[in-house]
Design a protein around this motif. Structure first.
Motif, PDB file in Angstrom:
ATOM      1  N   ASP A 149       3.119  -7.136 113.848  1.00 32.86           N
ATOM      2  CA  ASP A 149       3.533  -7.469 115.081  1.00 32.86           C
ATOM      3  C   ASP A 149       3.831  -5.895 115.915  1.00 32.86           C
ATOM      4  O   ASP A 149       3.508  -5.732 116.919  1.00 32.86           O
ATOM      5  CB  ASP A 149       4.975  -8.146 115.125  1.00 32.86           C
ATOM      6  N   TYR A 150       4.448  -5.206 115.032  1.00 34.16           N
ATOM      7  CA  TYR A 150       4.467  -3.764 115.460  1.00 34.16           C
ATOM      8  C   TYR A 150       3.157  -2.991 115.868  1.00 34.16           C
ATOM      9  O   TYR A 150       3.002  -2.421 116.711  1.00 34.16           O
ATOM     10  CB  TYR A 150       5.075  -2.707 114.413  1.00 34.16           C
ATOM     11  N   VAL A 151       1.970  -3.435 115.187  1.00 36.58           N
ATOM     12  CA  VAL A 151       0.850  -2.971 115.516  1.00 36.58           C
ATOM     13  C   VAL A 151       0.395  -3.418 116.591  1.00 36.58           C
ATOM     14  O   VAL A 151      -0.099  -2.625 117.688  1.00 36.58           O
ATOM     15  CB  VAL A 151      -0.302  -3.268 114.369  1.00 36.58           C
ATOM     16  N   GLU A 152       0.502  -4.813 117.117  1.00 37.92           N
ATOM     17  CA  GLU A 152       0.213  -5.464 118.115  1.00 37.92           C
ATOM     18  C   GLU A 152       0.653  -4.751 119.409  1.00 37.92           C
ATOM     19  O   GLU A 152       0.420  -4.538 120.625  1.00 37.92           O
ATOM     20  CB  GLU A 152       0.352  -6.887 118.339  1.00 37.92           C
ATOM     21  N   SER A 153       2.110  -4.497 119.241  1.00 34.67           N
ATOM     22  CA  SER A 153       3.242  -3.792 120.256  1.00 34.67           C
ATOM     23  C   SER A 153       2.283  -2.339 120.846  1.00 34.67           C
ATOM     24  O   SER A 153       2.138  -2.152 121.816  1.00 34.67           O
ATOM     25  CB  SER A 153       4.267  -3.874 119.914  1.00 34.67           C
ATOM     26  N   LEU A 154       1.894  -1.734 119.555  1.00 34.88           N
ATOM     27  CA  LEU A 154       1.561  -0.231 119.684  1.00 34.88           C
ATOM     28  C   LEU A 154       0.205  -0.397 120.426  1.00 34.88           C
ATOM     29  O   LEU A 154      -0.036   0.452 121.219  1.00 34.88           O
ATOM     30  CB  LEU A 154       1.496   0.450 118.541  1.00 34.88           C
ATOM     31  N   LYS A 155      -0.629  -1.395 120.137  1.00 30.93           N
ATOM     32  CA  LYS A 155      -1.878  -1.662 120.863  1.00 30.93           C
ATOM     33  C   LYS A 155      -1.785  -1.778 122.547  1.00 30.93           C
ATOM     34  O   LYS A 155      -2.284  -1.154 123.121  1.00 30.93           O
ATOM     35  CB  LYS A 155      -2.717  -2.858 120.392  1.00 30.93           C
ATOM     36  N   LYS A 156      -0.374  -2.441 122.978  1.00 27.68           N
ATOM     37  CA  LYS A 156      -0.049  -2.658 124.209  1.00 27.68           C
ATOM     38  C   LYS A 156       0.051  -1.389 124.732  1.00 27.68           C
ATOM     39  O   LYS A 156      -0.158  -0.934 125.821  1.00 27.68           O
ATOM     40  CB  LYS A 156       0.761  -3.696 124.631  1.00 27.68           C
ATOM     41  N   CYS A 157       0.999  -0.753 123.982  1.00 25.50           N
ATOM     42  CA  CYS A 157       1.388   0.651 124.339  1.00 25.50           C
ATOM     43  C   CYS A 157       0.222   1.758 124.603  1.00 25.50           C
ATOM     44  O   CYS A 157       0.309   2.469 125.698  1.00 25.50           O
ATOM     45  CB  CYS A 157       2.429   1.380 123.546  1.00 25.50           C
TER      46      CYS A 157
END
Length: 318
Positions: A149-157
């Motif tokens: 989930d953290y990785v997916e958030s960072l992808k958006k960032c």
């Protein structure tokens, strides 16, 4: 390379114009500015204030090397909080890009958005307590999912940065998802964005087991910006370079070898006279609204120490 300075040890809370003038007056070529939270990003960094800060930077002949803000809920188990954190980052990118910063920085998150001094003990307390332990760490939860989930958030960032033509620099910090070189390489691989790099801070990775020169060799081209301070190798206190245990000669030789040519930003958070504003809950013995002349002397001495090392290894300093 060029030497710069973080604004917050000089002036924790805004306004920042006098801080910009002070840093420029010391001969530094760049400065980092910060938005401590969403309130700062909306109430202080208004369109008018951004124009005023840009005018101040231009008149003083100093560049902004990074704009900094950390949305800690990027690793929350709550999808709504993660989405809000991504919006926080989107606003950070808007402000940083408008200020003219090519790098937009955040500190890595703890798993499940845990907080320093709540679930996770501050590493600066480690030598002072008999028991150094976590509190209330979640049980019966999916740790792999939380990382993803953290990785997916960072992808958006990272995508917000790519869309704005800037680069996300993520900073390692003890006990977080990105705490050392291996954590950095794993996260970079999983996010997989050319718009994401590392703000390397040896005072964060050295006390958790990484030798800074080896970290530089391994991170190589992924290092986009540097924070420099020294420490005891046990905590992440931020002392003047030359006053702790980091081998700066070896680290700067590594920087030359990998071709780093960015900013060396002085970030001395634990030396006499440093600024800590009334709204700060960060640790530290010294707590001045505005940094004193003693702090300025520490910063200049640290920069001169590193400039001498640059000469020894053949690094050209602007």
């Amino acid at each position: 390379m060029k030497f710069g300075a973080s604004s917050w040890p000089f002036q924790w809370d805004p306004p920042y114009e006098d801080c910009i003038r002070r840093v420029a007056g010391l001969g530094f070529k760049s400065i980092e500015l910060i938005g401590w939270n969403k309130t700062y990003l909306t109430e202080y960094y208004t369109p008018t204030k951004i124009k005023e800060l840009k005018a101040c930077l231009q008149s003083e002949g100093i560049a902004i090397s990074q704009f900094v803000s950390t949305p800690h809920d990027l690793s929350s188990a709550d999808a709504g909080k993660r989405a809000a954190a991504v919006e926080h980052w989107k606003r950070t990118v808007e402000v940083g890009a408008e200020l003219g910063s090519e790098l937009i920085n955040m500190v890595s998150c703890h798993p499940f958005a845990m907080k320093d001094a709540v679930e996770i003990p501050r590493i600066t307390t480690k030598p002072l307590v008999q028991t150094f332990a976590t509190r209330g760490v979640p049980r019966n939860v999916d740790w792999d999912k939380n990382y993803n989930d953290y990785v997916e958030s960072l992808k958006k960032c990272a995508q917000h940065c790519a869309d704005a033509g800037v680069t996300l620099t993520i900073e390692p910090h003890p006990a977080r998802y990105l705490a050392n070189t291996d954590g950095a390489l794993r996260l970079l691989e999983h996010v997989g964005s050319s718009a994401m790099g590392i703000n390397f801070d040896p005072s964060h990775t050295f006390p958790v087991g990484d030798f800074p020169d080896i970290a530089v060799y391994r991170l190589g081209k992924h290092i986009k910006h540097l924070h420099v301070s020294d420490n005891d190798g046990v905590t992440n206190v931020h002392w003047r370079p030359g006053e702790g245990k980091i081998d700066w000669l070896a680290m700067f030789q590594a920087l030359k070898d990998v071709g780093y040519d960015g900013t060396i930003s002085m970030e001395l958070e634990d030396v006499p006279g440093v600024s800590r504003g009334p709204n700060s809950d960060s640790p530290g013995v010294y707590r001045n609204i505005t940094a004193t002349d003693e702090f300025v002397a520490e910063t200049v001495a640290g920069a001169n120490y590193l400039k001498d090392i640059c000469k020894q290894v053949g690094i050209t300093v602007e």
